[in-house]
Design a protein around this motif. Structure first.
Motif, PDB file in Angstrom:
ATOM      1  N   PRO A  45       0.199  11.536  -8.126  1.00  0.00           N
ATOM      2  CA  PRO A  45       1.487  11.290  -8.788  1.00  0.00           C
ATOM      3  C   PRO A  45       2.655  12.092  -8.203  1.00  0.00           C
ATOM      4  O   PRO A  45       3.799  11.685  -8.326  1.00  0.00           O
ATOM      5  CB  PRO A  45       1.232  11.690 -10.247  1.00  0.00           C
ATOM      6  N   ASP A  46       2.376  13.203  -7.532  1.00  0.00           N
ATOM      7  CA  ASP A  46       3.454  14.026  -6.963  1.00  0.00           C
ATOM      8  C   ASP A  46       3.797  13.640  -5.534  1.00  0.00           C
ATOM      9  O   ASP A  46       4.500  14.378  -4.849  1.00  0.00           O
ATOM     10  CB  ASP A  46       3.065  15.508  -7.014  1.00  0.00           C
ATOM     11  N   GLY A  84       0.815  -1.207   0.000  1.00  0.00           N
ATOM     12  CA  GLY A  84       0.000   0.000   0.000  1.00  0.00           C
ATOM     13  C   GLY A  84       0.844   1.249   0.000  1.00  0.00           C
ATOM     14  O   GLY A  84       1.986   1.246   0.480  1.00  0.00           O
ATOM     15  N   ALA A  85       0.287   2.339  -0.506  1.00  0.00           N
ATOM     16  CA  ALA A  85       1.009   3.609  -0.594  1.00  0.00           C
ATOM     17  C   ALA A  85       1.368   4.166   0.771  1.00  0.00           C
ATOM     18  O   ALA A  85       2.301   4.959   0.895  1.00  0.00           O
ATOM     19  CB  ALA A  85       0.163   4.633  -1.356  1.00  0.00           C
ATOM     20  N   GLY A 100      13.211  11.747  -5.756  1.00  0.00           N
ATOM     21  CA  GLY A 100      12.062  12.487  -5.259  1.00  0.00           C
ATOM     22  C   GLY A 100      11.473  12.001  -3.962  1.00  0.00           C
ATOM     23  O   GLY A 100      10.296  12.209  -3.701  1.00  0.00           O
ATOM     24  N   GLY A 101      12.273  11.363  -3.137  1.00  0.00           N
ATOM     25  CA  GLY A 101      11.775  10.879  -1.858  1.00  0.00           C
ATOM     26  C   GLY A 101      12.537  11.457  -0.686  1.00  0.00           C
ATOM     27  O   GLY A 101      13.459  12.253  -0.855  1.00  0.00           O
ATOM     28  N   ALA A 128       9.990   3.938  -5.691  1.00  0.00           N
ATOM     29  CA  ALA A 128       9.257   3.733  -6.943  1.00  0.00           C
ATOM     30  C   ALA A 128       7.949   2.989  -6.686  1.00  0.00           C
ATOM     31  O   ALA A 128       6.899   3.346  -7.234  1.00  0.00           O
ATOM     32  CB  ALA A 128      10.123   2.977  -7.944  1.00  0.00           C
ATOM     33  N   ARG A 129       7.999   1.973  -5.852  1.00  0.00           N
ATOM     34  CA  ARG A 129       6.795   1.187  -5.558  1.00  0.00           C
ATOM     35  C   ARG A 129       5.762   2.021  -4.793  1.00  0.00           C
ATOM     36  O   ARG A 129       4.574   1.993  -5.115  1.00  0.00           O
ATOM     37  CB  ARG A 129       7.170  -0.062  -4.756  1.00  0.00           C
TER      38      ARG A 129
END
Length: 162
Positions: free
Chosen positions: A69-70, A39-40, A96-97, A60-61
């Motif tokens: 998406p951002d 899960g996100a 981007g993390g 990425a996952r």
């Protein structure tokens, strides 16, 4: 996407082996991330970050599963080697993390049962090659986990239990 992996230029292959630093391929990290992160909102931890391969694939996952998406995913990690902590932090930022990283021996950290996914590949160091202090912390960690390992167990066994 091919990402250049930066390891400490002062470390020879022999020193990397001594540290148990054997890096996983992108195909392996991607497969494991897709299999383990469901899960996100999963809280993800990598206890031996190395070159951040698992953290990057986890990012990425998490982004793939996110509704927006951002989304800027956050992962946690532990790494004993100072240069590798800097590399991990940079690589995660580049994709981007955000990574909350601890520069520490994983065995010196009290387990926190808050993570949905613990992802990675433990270091492979022969038990005989542990320093006395690290060997003691590893042994104590396995006992806290309810397991008593034999004297010839490799580092990965204690690491996995912890």
């Amino acid at each position: 996407m091919t990402v250049l992996r930066s390891i400490d230029p002062n470390h020879t292959p022999a020193l990397l082996k001594e540290r148990g630093a054997f890096f996983a391929s992108d195909d392996i990290t991607r497969f494991i991330s897709r299999w383990s992160i469901r899960g996100a909102d999963d809280l993800v931890m990598e206890p031996s970050g190395g070159d951040a391969a698992f953290l990057v694939s986890a990012m990425a996952r998490l982004r793939e599963l996110a509704a927006e998406p951002d989304t800027q995913p956050i992962v946690d990690g532990v790494e004993i080697h100072a240069h590798s902590v800097r590399v991990e932090s940079q690589r995660v930022r580049e994709v981007g993390g955000t990574a909350h990283l601890r520069h520490s021996d994983f065995f010196a950290i009290e387990p926190e049962p808050v993570y949905d996914t613990v992802i990675g590949k433990p270091p492979y160091i022969r038990y005989q090659d542990f320093s006395d202090e690290c060997r003691l912390r590893a042994w104590e960690a396995t006992l806290r986990g309810g397991v008593s390992l034999k004297g010839l167990a490799s580092s990965w066994a204690a690491f996995t239990i912890h």
